[in-house]
Scaffold this motif. Structure first.
Motif, PDB file in Angstrom:
ATOM      1  N   VAL A  84      38.924  35.743  48.437  1.00  0.00           N
ATOM      2  CA  VAL A  84      38.534  37.007  47.891  1.00  0.00           C
ATOM      3  C   VAL A  84      37.638  36.237  46.286  1.00  0.00           C
ATOM      4  CG1 VAL A  84      40.475  38.276  46.199  1.00  0.00           C
ATOM      5  CG2 VAL A  84      41.075  37.116  47.657  1.00  0.00           C
ATOM      6  N   MET A  85      37.178  37.738  45.742  1.00  0.00           N
ATOM      7  CA  MET A  85      36.244  37.482  44.737  1.00  0.00           C
ATOM      8  C   MET A  85      37.340  38.061  43.130  1.00  0.00           C
ATOM      9  SD  MET A  85      32.264  37.995  44.279  1.00  0.00           S
ATOM     10  CE  MET A  85      31.850  36.818  44.427  1.00  0.00           C
ATOM     11  N   CYS A  86      36.930  37.638  42.200  1.00  0.00           N
ATOM     12  CA  CYS A  86      37.709  38.108  41.503  1.00  0.00           C
ATOM     13  C   CYS A  86      36.184  38.118  40.018  1.00  0.00           C
ATOM     14  CB  CYS A  86      38.799  37.717  40.919  1.00  0.00           C
ATOM     15  SG  CYS A  86      40.175  38.099  42.075  1.00  0.00           S
ATOM     16  N   TYR A 124      41.525  30.950  43.892  1.00  0.00           N
ATOM     17  CA  TYR A 124      42.501  31.599  43.507  1.00  0.00           C
ATOM     18  C   TYR A 124      42.208  32.307  42.655  1.00  0.00           C
ATOM     19  CZ  TYR A 124      44.262  28.438  47.775  1.00  0.00           C
ATOM     20  OH  TYR A 124      43.880  28.029  48.415  1.00  0.00           O
ATOM     21  N   PRO A 125      41.690  33.554  42.374  1.00  0.00           N
ATOM     22  CA  PRO A 125      41.714  34.131  40.988  1.00  0.00           C
ATOM     23  C   PRO A 125      42.384  34.759  40.987  1.00  0.00           C
ATOM     24  CG  PRO A 125      40.502  35.302  42.476  1.00  0.00           C
ATOM     25  CD  PRO A 125      41.100  33.888  43.424  1.00  0.00           C
ATOM     26  N   ILE A 148      43.219  38.324  31.470  1.00  0.00           N
ATOM     27  CA  ILE A 148      44.148  36.918  30.618  1.00  0.00           C
ATOM     28  C   ILE A 148      43.824  35.928  31.236  1.00  0.00           C
ATOM     29  CG2 ILE A 148      46.500  37.227  31.343  1.00  0.00           C
ATOM     30  CD1 ILE A 148      45.887  37.473  27.743  1.00  0.00           C
ATOM     31  N   SER A 149      43.773  35.922  31.807  1.00  0.00           N
ATOM     32  CA  SER A 149      43.608  34.224  32.851  1.00  0.00           C
ATOM     33  C   SER A 149      42.278  33.866  32.462  1.00  0.00           C
ATOM     34  CB  SER A 149      43.732  34.034  33.800  1.00  0.00           C
ATOM     35  OG  SER A 149      43.336  35.038  34.985  1.00  0.00           O
ATOM     36  N   ARG A 150      41.679  32.906  33.313  1.00  0.00           N
ATOM     37  CA  ARG A 150      39.868  32.451  32.784  1.00  0.00           C
ATOM     38  C   ARG A 150      39.446  32.979  34.736  1.00  0.00           C
ATOM     39  NH1 ARG A 150      38.631  26.294  32.355  1.00  0.00           N
ATOM     40  NH2 ARG A 150      36.510  26.178  30.986  1.00  0.00           N
ATOM     41  N   ASN A 151      38.399  32.738  34.103  1.00  0.00           N
ATOM     42  CA  ASN A 151      37.524  33.250  34.850  1.00  0.00           C
ATOM     43  C   ASN A 151      36.482  31.508  35.815  1.00  0.00           C
ATOM     44  OD1 ASN A 151      36.918  35.720  36.612  1.00  0.00           O
ATOM     45  ND2 ASN A 151      35.555  36.788  34.746  1.00  0.00           N
ATOM     46  N   HIS A 152      37.085  31.384  37.060  1.00  0.00           N
ATOM     47  CA  HIS A 152      36.955  29.320  37.310  1.00  0.00           C
ATOM     48  C   HIS A 152      34.991  30.368  37.985  1.00  0.00           C
ATOM     49  CE1 HIS A 152      39.883  27.153  36.022  1.00  0.00           C
ATOM     50  NE2 HIS A 152      40.409  28.325  36.063  1.00  0.00           N
ATOM     51  N   THR A 153      33.658  29.172  36.952  1.00  0.00           N
ATOM     52  CA  THR A 153      32.694  28.878  37.766  1.00  0.00           C
ATOM     53  C   THR A 153      32.813  27.944  38.750  1.00  0.00           C
ATOM     54  OG1 THR A 153      32.033  27.420  36.444  1.00  0.00           O
ATOM     55  CG2 THR A 153      32.156  30.357  35.013  1.00  0.00           C
ATOM     56  N   VAL A 201      52.163  38.772  45.471  1.00  0.00           N
ATOM     57  CA  VAL A 201      51.817  39.734  44.787  1.00  0.00           C
ATOM     58  C   VAL A 201      50.113  39.774  44.731  1.00  0.00           C
ATOM     59  CG1 VAL A 201      51.730  40.441  42.737  1.00  0.00           C
ATOM     60  CG2 VAL A 201      54.128  38.931  43.685  1.00  0.00           C
ATOM     61  N   LEU A 202      49.465  38.828  44.448  1.00  0.00           N
ATOM     62  CA  LEU A 202      48.001  37.970  44.285  1.00  0.00           C
ATOM     63  C   LEU A 202      47.151  38.544  45.488  1.00  0.00           C
ATOM     64  CD1 LEU A 202      47.983  35.610  41.328  1.00  0.00           C
ATOM     65  CD2 LEU A 202      47.632  38.476  41.183  1.00  0.00           C
TER      66      LEU A 202
END
Length: 551
Positions: free
Chosen positions: A527-529, A318-319, A306-311, A424-425
């Motif tokens: 962390v990579m998402c 902070y993904p 539901i969130s955006r993948n920042h490039t 949490v994340l």
């Protein structure tokens, strides 16, 4: 299994050799290859540990043969041994072999696949089999898949098999069926209508033998989903609801609560203007073919992000990782292009994009006064449909302004405000939530045809975690070649003795379907998402060589 692979390759080879023995038979051979090689250097300043082998390699190659209604292929993989950061507990991913092999026959209405395949039902709420090499995810199915077109606009899929688990297969057997009706194709009088409507449904079940000495676990776990999609000119509305029976596992603390999920997306677009709105609600939708698996292993479904993948690099620190145990989220994205040749838009126009997303936990209520929430062996908790909890997981507010100033100069300016629930994340305890402000300036100057210089300047400002960061990048592109210099500096770390530079230099060559890139530098731990699925990235220092080719 080895004999089966040899037989499969023999049949494929005989088909390939016959290709050259015949003329104009319409057969084709396609494929691709990639190899990522890293030489590691110990660096105590950034926490890059020494490795037993200085050089680690991830490589794979795909080959496919097709002729008429028949196609077949295989993938050869070699992890010698796996690059750091990829799932590899106990060396389970290390090895060389052919884990993927498949054959497919199709005609006008029927398609049959035997062997390995990837598939998705609807939005993936009850079933998604996919591969993402960057994350080390590959839950390919091994079994049978059938697709049948019953009538124009009426489609049916059926699957059965097991999921890939590194060089083996998981213990659970997955069975599923999915159907969809596109009414505009089915009803000839609606074929030219501006209003389009489709509906679909899925059912997926897994079987795994009970193996728990304490709890009576269901061996068969079923899940179902229904979806609709409607569009009219520039409007589109899609929605899917999923339900899963109780599925106790270590991840949900062995509770017997059924799972639910709802996904709704709406879009509107016209020339120069667009809006995207969405919401997602998830409650206890963990679904694996092995109830004892963890991380990204043997997942049957996938909760869309539901969130955006920042490039850009600093916002990607902070993904957001999707929380199938429970989450509620909303997103909104609005973009507007100020017209060309206007006072504000300039000669080529200016595009403004606003983005917002927010994700909370769901509300969990006690089943009774005597049973705590998430007590194992019980229902676990009560939750009202589409309930929203108080705990904030993530928030992202972003504004981007991009503009082409003339034929040679382009800029993109971004501001990002993030709130990140670190505990949490990241699965830790005792860490403060991170509040970060990030600014980005991306500029490209085209010197002449085929030659351009791109620069990036980024700044991240926070009082939590590791403090402030600054980033600079210069990249030169010329025909077939590119060169880059990069520095990411943790200048605002609260520990004055721990403010490292993460520098990197590299170059690459591209020609046709071939690409070679060599770089040297340092990688920050993080962390990579991608798509809400994440993996930990360890700190590293060394050389990286990447080679890829397609044919």
């Amino acid at each position: 299994m080895r004999k089966v692979i040899i037989l499969f390759l023999g049949l494929l080879s005989s088909g390939i050799f016959s290709l050259y023995a015949q003329e104009n038979n319409g057969a084709t051979i396609t494929g691709n290859f990639q190899s990522d090689i890293q030489y590691y250097i110990e660096d105590t300043d950034i926490g890059a540990v020494a490795v037993d082998e200085n050089v680690l390699v991830n490589s794979w190659a795909n080959f496919a043969y097709s002729q008429g209604n028949f196609s077949a292929g295989f993938r050869y993989e070699g992890y010698m041994n796996s690059l750091l950061g990829y799932p590899n507990m106990g060396g389970i991913n290390d090895g060389i072999g052919i884990p993927i092999k498949w054959a497919m026959f199709s005609n006008e209405n029927l398609e049959i696949t035997v062997g390995n395949y990837y598939e998705q039902f609807g939005n993936g709420l009850v079933f998604r089999s996919y591969e993402e090499k960057t994350l080390g995810v590959d839950n390919a199915m091994m079994g049978f898949r059938v697709k049948y077109t019953i009538a124009p606009g009426v489609y049916l899929k059926g699957i059965i098999g097991k999921q890939r688990y590194y060089w083996d297969y998981g213990p659970g057997l997955i069975r599923g069926v999915d159907g969809e009706i596109q009414f505009n194709d089915l009803i000839s009088s609606l074929a030219e209508s501006s209003f389009r409507f489709s509906a679909g449904g899925s059912f997926v079940s897994k079987f795994q033998e009970e193996d728990n000495p304490i709890y009576n676990l269901p061996q068969n776990v079923g899940s179902g989903a229904g979806r609709v999609n409607m569009s009219f000119k520039g409007f589109n509305l899609s929605s899917e609801y999923a339900y899963k029976i109780n599925d106790p596992s270590p991840e949900n603390n062995y509770i017997y609560k059924p799972g639910q999920a709802l996904l709704v997306n709406a879009t509107y677009s016209q020339k120069g203007f667009g809006v995207v709105l969405g919401t997602k609600w998830v409650d206890n939708m963990l679904f694996r073919s092995d109830r004892n698996a963890s991380l990204s292993d043997l997942t049957i479904n996938l909760m869309p992000e539901i969130s955006r993948n920042h490039t850009y690099t600093l916002p990607a620190f902070y993904p957001y990782a999707s929380q199938p145990v429970g989450e509620w989220g909303v997103k909104a994205n609005v973009f507007y292009k100020i017209p060309k040749k206007s006072l504000i838009g300039g000669k080529y126009g200016t595009t403004i994009s606003l983005y917002y997303s927010r994700v909370h936990d769901i509300e969990r209520l006690r089943v009774s006064d005597t049973i705590p929430v998430l007590s194992p062996g019980t229902l676990g908790y009560n939750s009202d449909f589409f309930s929203i909890g108080d705990d904030l997981f993530y928030q992202d507010m972003t504004i981007e302004i991009s503009r082409k100033w003339n034929k040679k100069f382009y800029t993109n300016i971004s501001y990002v405000n993030l709130i990140y629930n670190y505990n949490v994340l990241r699965g830790v305890a005792g860490h403060d939530d991170v509040y970060a402000n990030i600014g980005i300036l991306d500029m490209t100057y085209k010197i002449k045809s085929g030659i351009a210089v791109r620069t990036e300047f980024q700044g991240l400002f926070t009082d939590q975690d590791e403090g402030n960061w600054g980033l600079g990048l210069v990249e030169l592109t010329i025909p077939k070649w590119f060169f880059s210099v990069f520095d990411n500096w943790n200048y605002g770390n609260p520990d004055e003795n721990d403010r490292p530079h993460y520098m990197s230099v590299g170059f690459g060559y591209v020609s046709g379907g071939n690409r070679i890139q060599l770089s040297y530098g340092k990688q920050r731990e993080g962390v990579m998402c991608i798509g809400g699925v994440c993996r930990n990235v360890p700190a590293s220092n060394g050389f990286m060589l990447s080679i890829s080719s397609t044919f």
